[in-house]
Design an enzyme around this catalytic site. Sequence first.
Site, PDB file in Angstrom:
ATOM      1  N   ARG A 240     -45.377   7.118 -13.144  1.00  0.00           N
ATOM      2  CA  ARG A 240     -46.553   7.753 -13.725  1.00  0.00           C
ATOM      3  C   ARG A 240     -47.595   7.954 -12.634  1.00  0.00           C
ATOM      4  O   ARG A 240     -47.802   7.076 -11.784  1.00  0.00           O
ATOM      5  CB  ARG A 240     -47.151   6.906 -14.863  1.00  0.00           C
ATOM      6  CG  ARG A 240     -46.396   6.982 -16.180  1.00  0.00           C
ATOM      7  CD  ARG A 240     -46.610   8.350 -16.844  1.00  0.00           C
ATOM      8  NE  ARG A 240     -46.065   8.411 -18.185  1.00  0.00           N
ATOM      9  CZ  ARG A 240     -44.844   8.831 -18.493  1.00  0.00           C
ATOM     10  NH1 ARG A 240     -44.019   9.193 -17.513  1.00  0.00           N
ATOM     11  NH2 ARG A 240     -44.450   8.888 -19.747  1.00  0.00           N
ATOM     12  N   GLU A 269     -51.663  14.291 -15.535  1.00  0.00           N
ATOM     13  CA  GLU A 269     -50.724  14.402 -16.647  1.00  0.00           C
ATOM     14  C   GLU A 269     -50.844  13.261 -17.657  1.00  0.00           C
ATOM     15  O   GLU A 269     -50.252  13.350 -18.738  1.00  0.00           O
ATOM     16  CB  GLU A 269     -49.284  14.378 -16.118  1.00  0.00           C
ATOM     17  CG  GLU A 269     -48.910  15.499 -15.180  1.00  0.00           C
ATOM     18  CD  GLU A 269     -47.473  15.357 -14.732  1.00  0.00           C
ATOM     19  OE1 GLU A 269     -46.619  16.078 -15.261  1.00  0.00           O
ATOM     20  OE2 GLU A 269     -47.211  14.499 -13.861  1.00  0.00           O
ATOM     21  N   HIS A 296     -42.674  17.298 -11.933  1.00  0.00           N
ATOM     22  CA  HIS A 296     -42.165  16.444 -13.004  1.00  0.00           C
ATOM     23  C   HIS A 296     -40.725  16.834 -13.384  1.00  0.00           C
ATOM     24  O   HIS A 296     -40.412  17.163 -14.531  1.00  0.00           O
ATOM     25  CB  HIS A 296     -43.064  16.491 -14.236  1.00  0.00           C
ATOM     26  CG  HIS A 296     -43.102  15.186 -14.962  1.00  0.00           C
ATOM     27  ND1 HIS A 296     -44.246  14.441 -15.117  1.00  0.00           N
ATOM     28  CD2 HIS A 296     -42.110  14.461 -15.550  1.00  0.00           C
ATOM     29  CE1 HIS A 296     -43.965  13.329 -15.798  1.00  0.00           C
ATOM     30  NE2 HIS A 296     -42.677  13.326 -16.059  1.00  0.00           N
TER      31      HIS A 296
END
Length: 343
Positions: A240, A269, A296
């Site tokens: 992340r 994000e 991503h």
Amino acid sequence: MAPDTAGRGRPRIVVTNRAFPETLALLGEAGEVIANPGLEPMDRGRLLAEAAGAEALLVFMTDLVDAELLEAAPRLRVVGAALKGYDNIDLEACRARGVQVTIVPDLLTVPTAELAVGLLIAVGRHLLTGDRLVRGGAFTGWRPWLYGTGLAGSTVGILGLGRVGQAIAERLSAFGCRLLGCDPQGGAAAAVELADLETLLRESDFLVLAAPLTETSAGLIGRDALAALKPGAYLVNCARGSLVDEAAVADALESGRLAGYASDVFAFEDWARPGRPAAIEPRLLAAAERSVLTPHLGSAVADLRREIELAAARNILAALRGETPPDAVALPAGAPAPEETRS
């Protein structure tokens, strides 16, 4: 016992992002499907409007399932996430409102681990810089340049030894590198030497982040951690974006403390994080010679993405039948809560 749906007709199922035809067909067998055919996520205003009559939502990383959304969806019974991590979903708010939440715990693991290995090689061996050099016409044959760092003989530290961290370790075991691992939750992996965070930072030539985003892990790799990192190390993030302080990473690249940074994920994000940045740190984008940034792609394998969606859809259908979905991470208040899945 299945919930009473008399008089409701077919349940409405909202799919927030573009999905495979097979996913929509499977959901369509059980309800009225409101699909999003475009590449962009369903915007917040439309999502709130569509959720008003929905009994089920199929959501993705771009969706924030919070109290506002739940308030707008009084008939909602299940949120099926086509996700492994679910920090964008307020589990407690869902439980309090009697909304089940399901995830897809296993299918994203292998493609994410594969991408992590690819990022390690790409950033350590200057693959993108070399590609630009060739395409720009500057390559006229071998020259003594772009010497990088290989995996063989290097120490690779893995921060987070859940399923993804274990899968990364398994794949790296064939590369002849020393594997160090640190997991605050007590995880372990074969062929990985366990270490505390201080040792991991001090000894790793490559540091790979594979930990879930939580209140305690957010910003874990900030200025202090980067200062403690082995000089000239490479940092790879496939977990992340908010695990790192992107501005601090940019500083470390500029100073030479970091030899390179590779990331598939970015702090902007992480929709549920208050004060998240609006965009990627501009200095990271400018550091093209020392960074590898991908959009991503962790689970972007066509067959697996199809299976991820279908698994999420099956979870939704189970909930609509009044069953407990196999991959539930939140059940209504009062029901036994299943163990939440590690990353």
